[in-house]
Write a protein that holds these residues in place. Structure first.
Motif, mmCIF file in Angstrom:
data_model
loop_
_atom_site.group_PDB
_atom_site.id
_atom_site.type_symbol
_atom_site.label_atom_id
_atom_site.label_comp_id
_atom_site.label_asym_id
_atom_site.label_seq_id
_atom_site.Cartn_x
_atom_site.Cartn_y
_atom_site.Cartn_z
ATOM 1 N N VAL A 39 1.142 -1.108 -0.196
ATOM 2 C CA VAL A 39 0.093 0.497 0.112
ATOM 3 C C VAL A 39 1.099 0.870 0.217
ATOM 4 O O VAL A 39 0.840 2.437 -0.729
ATOM 5 N N VAL A 40 1.941 1.574 1.150
ATOM 6 C CA VAL A 40 2.919 2.079 0.970
ATOM 7 C C VAL A 40 3.185 2.585 -0.223
ATOM 8 O O VAL A 40 3.493 3.841 -0.794
ATOM 9 N N GLU A 41 4.131 1.696 -0.743
ATOM 10 C CA GLU A 41 4.885 1.792 -2.280
ATOM 11 C C GLU A 41 4.348 2.050 -3.426
ATOM 12 O O GLU A 41 4.468 2.712 -4.490
ATOM 13 N N GLY A 42 2.707 2.290 -3.521
ATOM 14 C CA GLY A 42 1.526 2.866 -4.547
ATOM 15 C C GLY A 42 1.686 4.150 -4.538
ATOM 16 O O GLY A 42 0.195 5.182 -4.791
ATOM 17 N N ILE A 43 2.128 4.691 -3.043
ATOM 18 C CA ILE A 43 1.788 6.878 -2.762
ATOM 19 C C ILE A 43 2.530 7.215 -3.437
ATOM 20 O O ILE A 43 3.713 6.988 -4.149
ATOM 21 N N ALA A 44 1.476 8.334 -4.206
ATOM 22 C CA ALA A 44 2.228 9.697 -5.083
ATOM 23 C C ALA A 44 2.907 10.299 -4.989
ATOM 24 O O ALA A 44 3.760 11.248 -5.097
ATOM 25 N N ASP A 45 2.186 10.957 -3.657
ATOM 26 C CA ASP A 45 2.631 12.100 -2.975
ATOM 27 C C ASP A 45 4.493 11.783 -2.089
ATOM 28 O O ASP A 45 4.085 11.162 -0.781
ATOM 29 N N ASP A 46 5.378 12.408 -2.185
ATOM 30 C CA ASP A 46 6.654 12.967 -1.755
ATOM 31 C C ASP A 46 6.283 12.547 0.203
ATOM 32 O O ASP A 46 7.247 12.027 0.520
ATOM 33 N N GLN A 47 5.858 13.222 -0.053
ATOM 34 C CA GLN A 47 5.500 13.815 1.080
ATOM 35 C C GLN A 47 4.589 12.347 2.193
ATOM 36 O O GLN A 47 5.076 12.802 3.137
ATOM 37 N N VAL A 48 3.452 12.254 1.540
ATOM 38 C CA VAL A 48 2.885 11.650 2.062
ATOM 39 C C VAL A 48 3.208 10.084 2.775
ATOM 40 O O VAL A 48 3.906 9.465 3.070
ATOM 41 N N THR A 105 -3.491 -1.651 9.720
ATOM 42 C CA THR A 105 -2.684 -0.684 9.615
ATOM 43 C C THR A 105 -2.835 0.052 8.330
ATOM 44 O O THR A 105 -2.006 0.554 7.370
ATOM 45 N N ALA A 106 -2.225 -1.710 7.622
ATOM 46 C CA ALA A 106 -2.085 -1.666 6.368
ATOM 47 C C ALA A 106 -3.948 -0.524 5.409
ATOM 48 O O ALA A 106 -3.728 -0.072 4.657
ATOM 49 N N GLN A 107 -5.181 -1.308 6.104
ATOM 50 C CA GLN A 107 -6.356 -0.780 5.605
ATOM 51 C C GLN A 107 -6.264 1.185 5.647
ATOM 52 O O GLN A 107 -6.735 1.670 5.316
ATOM 53 N N VAL A 108 -5.661 1.840 6.982
ATOM 54 C CA VAL A 108 -5.791 2.335 7.317
ATOM 55 C C VAL A 108 -4.620 3.282 6.217
ATOM 56 O O VAL A 108 -5.200 3.936 6.057
ATOM 57 N N ILE A 109 -3.664 2.841 5.769
ATOM 58 C CA ILE A 109 -2.772 3.589 5.557
ATOM 59 C C ILE A 109 -3.612 3.830 3.914
ATOM 60 O O ILE A 109 -3.300 4.377 2.978
ATOM 61 N N ALA A 110 -4.310 2.685 3.557
ATOM 62 C CA ALA A 110 -5.428 2.436 2.101
ATOM 63 C C ALA A 110 -5.750 3.592 1.936
ATOM 64 O O ALA A 110 -6.587 4.236 0.713
ATOM 65 N N MET A 111 -6.777 3.929 3.671
ATOM 66 C CA MET A 111 -8.074 4.949 3.135
ATOM 67 C C MET A 111 -7.165 5.995 2.971
ATOM 68 O O MET A 111 -7.113 7.436 2.887
ATOM 69 N N MET A 112 -5.867 6.684 3.636
ATOM 70 C CA MET A 112 -5.100 7.645 3.495
ATOM 71 C C MET A 112 -4.496 7.758 2.553
ATOM 72 O O MET A 112 -4.510 9.194 1.887
ATOM 73 N N ARG A 113 -4.503 7.295 1.671
ATOM 74 C CA ARG A 113 -3.917 7.251 0.649
ATOM 75 C C ARG A 113 -4.911 7.525 -0.586
ATOM 76 O O ARG A 113 -4.618 8.472 -1.305
ATOM 77 N N MET A 114 -6.117 7.182 -0.479
ATOM 78 C CA MET A 114 -7.181 7.176 -1.420
ATOM 79 C C MET A 114 -7.320 8.664 -1.110
ATOM 80 O O MET A 114 -7.966 9.807 -1.814
ATOM 81 N N GLN A 115 -7.105 8.850 0.477
ATOM 82 C CA GLN A 115 -7.983 10.445 0.743
ATOM 83 C C GLN A 115 -6.543 11.390 0.099
ATOM 84 O O GLN A 115 -7.041 13.129 -0.240
ATOM 85 N N ALA A 116 -5.695 11.243 0.118
ATOM 86 C CA ALA A 116 -4.153 12.183 -0.728
ATOM 87 C C ALA A 116 -4.306 12.132 -1.986
ATOM 88 O O ALA A 116 -3.541 13.238 -2.413
#
Length: 149
Positions: A39-48, A105-116
Motif C-alpha cells: 500500500v505504501v509503495e503505491g503512494i504518489a505524493d512524496d511527502q505522504v 494498519t495497512a487498511q488505514v494507510i490505504a484509506m489515507m492514500r485515497m484521501q491524499a
C-alpha cells in the motif's frame, strides 16, 4: 540457484518454527507487513510517502523479534498442528492480535492514500496509533513468553 536457496530457507523455517501455530503466527505477521509495504509503495505524493514509510519501517523492524518469539515458543511448546498449546496460548493470542492490528494498519494507510489522491488533508496520527498497537502486542507476547519460561 534461487530455487535451491528458497528451498533451504523453507527447510530452515520449518526446522525453527515447525508447521503448526507458530509458523502460521509468523507467516501471518509477515503477510500483513508485506501488505503495508504494498500500500505504501503505491503512494504518489512524496511527502505522504515519506511520512508513512517511516512508520512502515518501524513495523518492519519488529519482524525479527516476531520470528524469534515464534522460534522460542516452538522450542518451549512445539506445534505441528492446529492446537494452540495451553501454556503459551497468551503468546499466540498476542502474536495473532499483532498481525491483525498490522493488517488494519495497512487498511488505514490505504484509506489515507485515497484521501491524499483526492486532494484531501490527511492525519498520520491514526497510522501512528495502529503502529503503536502492533508494538504493544509484540511487547506483550515477549513478556508472556518470558513469564512462561
Amino acid at each position: 540457484m534461487a530455487f535451491f536457496s528458497r528451498l533451504r530457507a523453507e527447510r530452515a523455517a520449518t526446522r525453527e518454527l515447525g508447521e503448526g501455530v507458530w509458523r502460521r503466527a509468523h507467516d501471518r505477521f509477515q503477510r500483513s507487513l508485506d501488505r503495508v509495504f504494498q500500500v505504501v509503495e503505491g503512494i504518489a505524493d512524496d511527502q505522504v510517502y515519506n511520512l508513512l514509510v517511516k512508520e512502515a519501517n518501524e513495523m518492519a523492524d519488529l519482524l525479527p523479534a516476531v520470528r524469534q518469539l515464534c522460534c522460542m515458543a516452538h522450542r518451549i511448546t512445539p506445534s505441528n498442528d492446529e492446537h494452540i498449546p495451553q501454556s503459551t496460548a497468551g503468546v499466540h493470542r498476542s502474536l495473532t492480535k499483532s498481525a491483525n492490528d498490522l493488517a488494519t494498519t495497512a487498511q488505514v494507510i490505504a484509506m489515507m492514500r485515497m484521501q491524499a489522491e483526492a486532494g484531501e488533508s490527511i492525519d498520520i496520527e491514526s497510522v501512528r496509533h495502529r503502529a503503536q498497537l502492533v508494538k504493544e502486542d509484540v511487547g506483550r507476547a515477549m513478556q508472556l513468553l518470558a513469564d512462561s519460561e
